[in-house]
Motif scaffolding. Structure first.
Motif, PDB file in Angstrom:
ATOM      1  N   ALA A  41       0.835  -1.208   0.000  1.00  0.00           N
ATOM      2  CA  ALA A  41       0.000   0.000   0.000  1.00  0.00           C
ATOM      3  C   ALA A  41       0.867   1.254   0.000  1.00  0.00           C
ATOM      4  CB  ALA A  41      -0.941  -0.010   1.193  1.00  0.00           C
ATOM      5  N   ASN A  42       1.899   1.259   0.797  1.00  0.00           N
ATOM      6  CA  ASN A  42       2.807   2.416   0.830  1.00  0.00           C
ATOM      7  C   ASN A  42       3.571   2.571  -0.480  1.00  0.00           C
ATOM      8  OD1 ASN A  42       2.458   3.670   3.430  1.00  0.00           O
ATOM      9  ND2 ASN A  42       3.304   1.814   4.299  1.00  0.00           N
ATOM     10  N   TYR A  43       3.920   1.457  -1.111  1.00  0.00           N
ATOM     11  CA  TYR A  43       4.666   1.508  -2.371  1.00  0.00           C
ATOM     12  C   TYR A  43       3.838   2.115  -3.506  1.00  0.00           C
ATOM     13  CZ  TYR A  43       7.113  -0.040  -6.566  1.00  0.00           C
ATOM     14  OH  TYR A  43       7.734  -0.073  -7.794  1.00  0.00           O
ATOM     15  N   ILE A  44       2.548   1.782  -3.561  1.00  0.00           N
ATOM     16  CA  ILE A  44       1.730   2.237  -4.692  1.00  0.00           C
ATOM     17  C   ILE A  44       0.950   3.516  -4.423  1.00  0.00           C
ATOM     18  CG2 ILE A  44       1.478  -0.092  -5.600  1.00  0.00           C
ATOM     19  CD1 ILE A  44      -1.435  -0.010  -4.482  1.00  0.00           C
ATOM     20  N   TYR A  45       0.875   3.941  -3.187  1.00  0.00           N
ATOM     21  CA  TYR A  45       0.000   5.054  -2.811  1.00  0.00           C
ATOM     22  C   TYR A  45       0.334   6.335  -3.580  1.00  0.00           C
ATOM     23  CZ  TYR A  45      -2.524   8.374   0.128  1.00  0.00           C
ATOM     24  OH  TYR A  45      -3.360   9.355   0.583  1.00  0.00           O
ATOM     25  N   PHE A  87      -5.292  -4.478 -11.574  1.00  0.00           N
ATOM     26  CA  PHE A  87      -4.531  -3.880 -10.481  1.00  0.00           C
ATOM     27  C   PHE A  87      -4.951  -2.432 -10.261  1.00  0.00           C
ATOM     28  CE2 PHE A  87      -0.611  -2.157  -8.462  1.00  0.00           C
ATOM     29  CZ  PHE A  87      -0.704  -2.899  -7.295  1.00  0.00           C
ATOM     30  N   TYR A  88      -5.464  -1.789 -11.295  1.00  0.00           N
ATOM     31  CA  TYR A  88      -5.967  -0.425 -11.153  1.00  0.00           C
ATOM     32  C   TYR A  88      -7.029  -0.360 -10.058  1.00  0.00           C
ATOM     33  CZ  TYR A  88      -8.368   3.923 -12.099  1.00  0.00           C
ATOM     34  OH  TYR A  88      -8.954   5.154 -11.952  1.00  0.00           O
ATOM     35  N   TYR A  89      -7.874  -1.389  -9.978  1.00  0.00           N
ATOM     36  CA  TYR A  89      -8.924  -1.431  -8.948  1.00  0.00           C
ATOM     37  C   TYR A  89      -8.307  -1.371  -7.550  1.00  0.00           C
ATOM     38  CZ  TYR A  89     -12.554  -3.304  -5.921  1.00  0.00           C
ATOM     39  OH  TYR A  89     -13.434  -3.491  -4.886  1.00  0.00           O
ATOM     40  N   PHE A  90      -7.264  -2.138  -7.319  1.00  0.00           N
ATOM     41  CA  PHE A  90      -6.609  -2.143  -6.015  1.00  0.00           C
ATOM     42  C   PHE A  90      -5.948  -0.796  -5.738  1.00  0.00           C
ATOM     43  CE2 PHE A  90      -2.962  -2.998  -3.211  1.00  0.00           C
ATOM     44  CZ  PHE A  90      -3.643  -3.514  -2.122  1.00  0.00           C
ATOM     45  N   ALA A 168      -5.122 -12.095  -4.690  1.00  0.00           N
ATOM     46  CA  ALA A 168      -6.366 -11.599  -5.283  1.00  0.00           C
ATOM     47  C   ALA A 168      -6.962 -10.520  -4.399  1.00  0.00           C
ATOM     48  CB  ALA A 168      -7.369 -12.738  -5.458  1.00  0.00           C
ATOM     49  N   TRP A 169      -7.599  -9.564  -5.030  1.00  0.00           N
ATOM     50  CA  TRP A 169      -8.224  -8.461  -4.316  1.00  0.00           C
ATOM     51  C   TRP A 169      -9.637  -8.214  -4.824  1.00  0.00           C
ATOM     52  CZ3 TRP A 169      -3.831  -8.552  -7.137  1.00  0.00           C
ATOM     53  CH2 TRP A 169      -3.891  -8.046  -8.425  1.00  0.00           C
ATOM     54  N   ILE A 170     -10.107  -9.095  -5.689  1.00  0.00           N
ATOM     55  CA  ILE A 170     -11.465  -8.968  -6.223  1.00  0.00           C
ATOM     56  C   ILE A 170     -12.198 -10.282  -5.974  1.00  0.00           C
ATOM     57  CG2 ILE A 170     -12.857  -8.685  -8.312  1.00  0.00           C
ATOM     58  CD1 ILE A 170     -10.554  -7.034  -9.484  1.00  0.00           C
ATOM     59  N   MET A 171     -13.368 -10.196  -5.347  1.00  0.00           N
ATOM     60  CA  MET A 171     -14.216 -11.365  -5.164  1.00  0.00           C
ATOM     61  C   MET A 171     -15.432 -11.189  -6.055  1.00  0.00           C
ATOM     62  SD  MET A 171     -15.713 -13.164  -1.748  1.00  0.00           S
ATOM     63  CE  MET A 171     -14.396 -14.346  -1.488  1.00  0.00           C
ATOM     64  N   ILE A 172     -15.658 -12.169  -6.884  1.00  0.00           N
ATOM     65  CA  ILE A 172     -16.751 -12.123  -7.851  1.00  0.00           C
ATOM     66  C   ILE A 172     -17.937 -12.919  -7.309  1.00  0.00           C
ATOM     67  CG2 ILE A 172     -17.435 -12.849 -10.166  1.00  0.00           C
ATOM     68  CD1 ILE A 172     -14.564 -12.342 -11.039  1.00  0.00           C
ATOM     69  N   ASN A 173     -19.134 -12.410  -7.568  1.00  0.00           N
ATOM     70  CA  ASN A 173     -20.358 -13.094  -7.176  1.00  0.00           C
ATOM     71  C   ASN A 173     -21.132 -13.400  -8.450  1.00  0.00           C
ATOM     72  OD1 ASN A 173     -22.726 -14.026  -6.097  1.00  0.00           O
ATOM     73  ND2 ASN A 173     -23.171 -12.192  -4.907  1.00  0.00           N
ATOM     74  N   GLN A 174     -21.141 -14.669  -8.843  1.00  0.00           N
ATOM     75  CA  GLN A 174     -21.868 -15.077 -10.036  1.00  0.00           C
ATOM     76  C   GLN A 174     -22.824 -16.199  -9.671  1.00  0.00           C
ATOM     77  OE1 GLN A 174     -18.960 -16.053 -13.072  1.00  0.00           O
ATOM     78  NE2 GLN A 174     -19.549 -14.240 -14.207  1.00  0.00           N
ATOM     79  N   GLY A 175     -24.067 -15.968  -9.907  1.00  0.00           N
ATOM     80  CA  GLY A 175     -25.077 -16.987  -9.630  1.00  0.00           C
ATOM     81  C   GLY A 175     -25.117 -17.401  -8.171  1.00  0.00           C
ATOM     82  N   GLY A 176     -24.765 -16.478  -7.292  1.00  0.00           N
ATOM     83  CA  GLY A 176     -24.768 -16.785  -5.873  1.00  0.00           C
ATOM     84  C   GLY A 176     -23.474 -17.403  -5.376  1.00  0.00           C
TER      85      GLY A 176
END
Length: 186
Positions: A41-45, A87-90, A168-176
């Motif tokens: 976090a400090n590296y990319i901030y 990675f842009y999302y993170f 991973a930093w994204i959790m996907i919800n598909q079909g429950g």
């Protein structure tokens, strides 16, 4: 005057202990992964994309080994390009919350919160093809939050257990069904 001083000493001692207890039930693995997250976090901030070295990211912070070791060049290049987009999302999350305002802790501390549902075997309603309950283990998963609202986590982060790198930093919800979006080649 003496009572006031004794009261202040007791108050400062107890509040200091409370701050140190925030990691009281953490494993060594939890602490290592948390340390890696803080360094990342400090590296990319507040850095532009061009200021962030992919080599440094992959060597120190992000688990990307399976992709980098892929022998099919086109597939590897395609996944490296996809990494930039994801990675842009993170980066955007860290920048919008701010390093000083963001914190994280193992998701197991949120067993009574909705964010824990994908990790709760008892509450899982979904079954796999084999008929067993579908759920994910909560090992190596952190919930991140704004420091002023630690009871309200914003999302989850998955760490690769051997390297302690972010997987991973994204959790996907598909079909429950909820699952992490990773770059792993299984």
């Amino acid at each position: 005057m003496r009572r006031i001083l004794i009261g202040l000493i007791l108050l400062s001692t107890s509040s200091g202990i409370g701050q140190n207890n925030s990691m009281e039930n953490w494993t060594k693995n939890d602490k290592d992964q948390y340390s890696k997250l803080k360094k990342l976090a400090n590296y990319i901030y507040k850095k532009e994309k061009s200021e962030i070295s992919k080599d440094s990211l992959f060597e120190n912070y992000i688990y990307f080994d399976n992709v980098l070791n892929d022998t099919v060049t086109k597939r590897r290049e395609k996944r490296v390009a996809a990494f930039d987009t994801l990675f842009y999302y993170f980066r955007k999350t860290v920048d919008s919350i701010g390093v000083a305002n963001m914190d994280a802790k193992p998701v197991r501390f949120y067993k009574n919160h909705k964010i824990y549902e994908p990790f709760d075997k008892e509450k899982s309603k979904h079954k796999t093809v084999g008929g067993e309950k579908m759920y994910a283990k909560d090992d190596n998963v952190f919930a991140y939050y704004r420091k002023e609202e630690p009871e309200n986590p914003l999302g989850v982060l998955l760490f690769e257990p051997k390297s302690d790198k972010l997987g991973a930093w994204i959790m996907i919800n598909q079909g429950g069904y909820k699952y992490f979006l990773t770059f792993s080649l299984l």
